[in-house]
Design a protein around this motif. Structure first.
Motif, short mmCIF file in Angstrom:
data_model
loop_
_atom_site.label_atom_id
_atom_site.label_comp_id
_atom_site.label_asym_id
_atom_site.label_seq_id
_atom_site.Cartn_x
_atom_site.Cartn_y
_atom_site.Cartn_z
N SER A 123 0.83 -1.21 0.00
CA SER A 123 0.00 0.00 0.00
C SER A 123 0.86 1.25 0.00
O SER A 123 0.52 2.25 -0.65
CB SER A 123 -0.93 0.01 1.21
OG SER A 123 -1.86 -1.05 1.14
N SER A 124 1.99 1.22 0.71
CA SER A 124 2.91 2.35 0.72
C SER A 124 3.48 2.61 -0.67
O SER A 124 3.59 3.77 -1.11
CB SER A 124 4.05 2.10 1.71
OG SER A 124 3.56 2.00 3.03
N LEU A 125 3.83 1.55 -1.37
CA LEU A 125 4.36 1.69 -2.73
C LEU A 125 3.29 2.24 -3.68
O LEU A 125 3.59 3.11 -4.53
CB LEU A 125 4.88 0.34 -3.23
CG LEU A 125 6.05 -0.25 -2.45
CD1 LEU A 125 6.41 -1.64 -2.99
CD2 LEU A 125 7.27 0.66 -2.52
N LEU A 126 2.07 1.76 -3.54
CA LEU A 126 0.98 2.27 -4.36
C LEU A 126 0.68 3.73 -4.06
O LEU A 126 0.39 4.52 -4.97
CB LEU A 126 -0.27 1.42 -4.16
CG LEU A 126 -0.26 0.01 -4.75
CD1 LEU A 126 -1.48 -0.78 -4.28
CD2 LEU A 126 -0.25 0.08 -6.28
N TRP A 127 0.77 4.10 -2.77
CA TRP A 127 0.49 5.47 -2.39
C TRP A 127 1.54 6.42 -2.94
O TRP A 127 1.22 7.56 -3.31
CB TRP A 127 0.41 5.59 -0.87
CG TRP A 127 -0.03 6.94 -0.39
CD1 TRP A 127 0.69 7.85 0.32
CD2 TRP A 127 -1.31 7.54 -0.59
NE1 TRP A 127 -0.05 8.97 0.58
CE2 TRP A 127 -1.29 8.80 0.03
CE3 TRP A 127 -2.48 7.11 -1.22
CZ2 TRP A 127 -2.39 9.65 0.02
CZ3 TRP A 127 -3.58 7.96 -1.23
CH2 TRP A 127 -3.53 9.22 -0.61
N MET A 128 2.78 5.97 -3.01
CA MET A 128 3.84 6.79 -3.61
C MET A 128 3.54 7.06 -5.08
O MET A 128 3.88 8.12 -5.62
CB MET A 128 5.19 6.07 -3.48
CG MET A 128 5.72 5.99 -2.05
SD MET A 128 7.23 5.01 -1.92
CE MET A 128 8.33 5.94 -3.00
N GLU A 129 2.88 6.11 -5.73
CA GLU A 129 2.59 6.25 -7.16
C GLU A 129 1.29 6.99 -7.42
O GLU A 129 1.20 7.79 -8.37
CB GLU A 129 2.52 4.87 -7.79
CG GLU A 129 2.33 4.89 -9.30
CD GLU A 129 2.41 3.49 -9.90
OE1 GLU A 129 2.17 3.36 -11.12
OE2 GLU A 129 2.72 2.53 -9.16
N TYR A 130 0.29 6.76 -6.58
CA TYR A 130 -1.03 7.33 -6.84
C TYR A 130 -1.48 8.34 -5.80
O TYR A 130 -2.59 8.88 -5.91
CB TYR A 130 -2.08 6.20 -6.90
CG TYR A 130 -1.88 5.24 -8.04
CD1 TYR A 130 -2.30 5.54 -9.32
CD2 TYR A 130 -1.25 4.01 -7.82
CE1 TYR A 130 -2.11 4.65 -10.37
CE2 TYR A 130 -1.06 3.11 -8.86
CZ TYR A 130 -1.49 3.44 -10.13
OH TYR A 130 -1.30 2.56 -11.16
N SER A 144 -9.34 6.94 -0.06
CA SER A 144 -7.97 6.68 -0.50
C SER A 144 -7.55 5.26 -0.15
O SER A 144 -6.91 4.56 -0.94
CB SER A 144 -7.00 7.68 0.14
OG SER A 144 -7.27 9.00 -0.28
N ILE A 145 -7.93 4.82 1.06
CA ILE A 145 -7.63 3.44 1.46
C ILE A 145 -8.37 2.46 0.57
O ILE A 145 -7.83 1.43 0.14
CB ILE A 145 -8.01 3.23 2.94
CG1 ILE A 145 -7.08 4.05 3.85
CG2 ILE A 145 -7.91 1.75 3.31
CD1 ILE A 145 -7.46 4.00 5.31
N ALA A 146 -9.64 2.79 0.24
CA ALA A 146 -10.42 1.93 -0.65
C ALA A 146 -9.75 1.85 -2.03
O ALA A 146 -9.73 0.78 -2.67
CB ALA A 146 -11.84 2.46 -0.78
N LEU A 147 -9.19 2.96 -2.49
CA LEU A 147 -8.48 2.97 -3.77
C LEU A 147 -7.26 2.06 -3.72
O LEU A 147 -7.01 1.29 -4.65
CB LEU A 147 -8.05 4.40 -4.12
CG LEU A 147 -7.14 4.56 -5.34
CD1 LEU A 147 -7.88 4.12 -6.60
CD2 LEU A 147 -6.65 6.00 -5.47
#
Length: 232
Positions: A123-130, A144-147
């Protein structure tokens, strides 16, 4: 060698004949472990996603503690839960000690850190991207968590299966809080330990073969589903 062959043959006979005691133990094990794994996912996944997107003082301490809890000794969890649920404990009046519910709680406590850790990292890696896109669109933290969960479905599946693997193979904590009561709180792992100590190898081997088959099945399902999700 002959004793081993006879024990294996007797174990296969118990499985083939659908021995009621064996099936009851397997059913209870699956019911307890699946319930604990689902609860661990429901509790741990949002925490993992929240730690991925929220920045606050002490966040890194929580992440370190969560990862440290991955190696938490099951007997320690069982002892702590026993003290809480015993008659003299704060939760004693609930009457949960030596019940399947206590076993579910013990397995959930052991599995939740696994879910948090396995969800947090991807999730941290995805958050860095999106993350910038989510902030630009004005998404709330909940959305955002749902995304992140929608984008990282494979990590959720991996976390659930890892939690189930930890739960189904656990013996120390559930032995302490469940009591290994025949027909009520006896699971595959506790029954294997008991029957082996008694010298009843056929039942122990039968349960062991089923437990091994379940482990292989879970790994196979995980591989197939994660691969299918990755193709979409």
């Amino acid at each position: 060698m002959d004793d081993f062959v006879r024990s294996v043959s007797a174990a296969l006979s118990l499985i083939g004949d659908a021995d009621p005691e064996l099936l009851g133990i397997v059913a209870l094990s699956l019911r307890v472990s699946l319930t604990a794994s689902i609860l661990a996912l429901v509790i741990g996944a949002p925490i993992g996603g929240w730690l991925a997107i929220v920045r606050f003082r002490g966040r890194h301490v929580i992440i370190v503690l969560t990862n440290a809890l991955l190696g938490l000794p099951p007997v320690v969890v069982g002892l702590a839960l026993y003290l809480l649920l015993s008659r003299s404990g704060p939760l004693g009046p609930a009457g949960l000690l030596f019940t399947p519910t206590a076993m579910v709680i013990a397995q959930m406590l052991l599995a939740t850190p696994i879910v948090v850790a396995l969800v947090h990292r991807p999730s941290s890696l995805l958050w860095m991207e999106y993350g910038d896109l989510a902030r630009t669109d004005g998404l709330s933290r909940l959305r955002s968590i749902a995304l992140l969960f929608a984008l990282g479905r494979a990590s959720l599946l991996t976390a659930f299966l890892a939690a189930f693997g930890r739960a189904i193979a656990e013996v120390g904590a559930i032995l302490i809080v469940g009591g290994n009561i025949r027909g009520y709180t006896r699971t595959m792992t506790t029954a294997i330990a008991l029957e082996t100590s008694k010298g009843d190898l056929p039942l122990a081997l039968g349960l062991g073969l089923i437990l091994l088959a379940l482990s292989v099945a879970v790994s196979t399902v995980a591989f197939l589903l994660v691969g299918r999700i990755g193709e979409k």
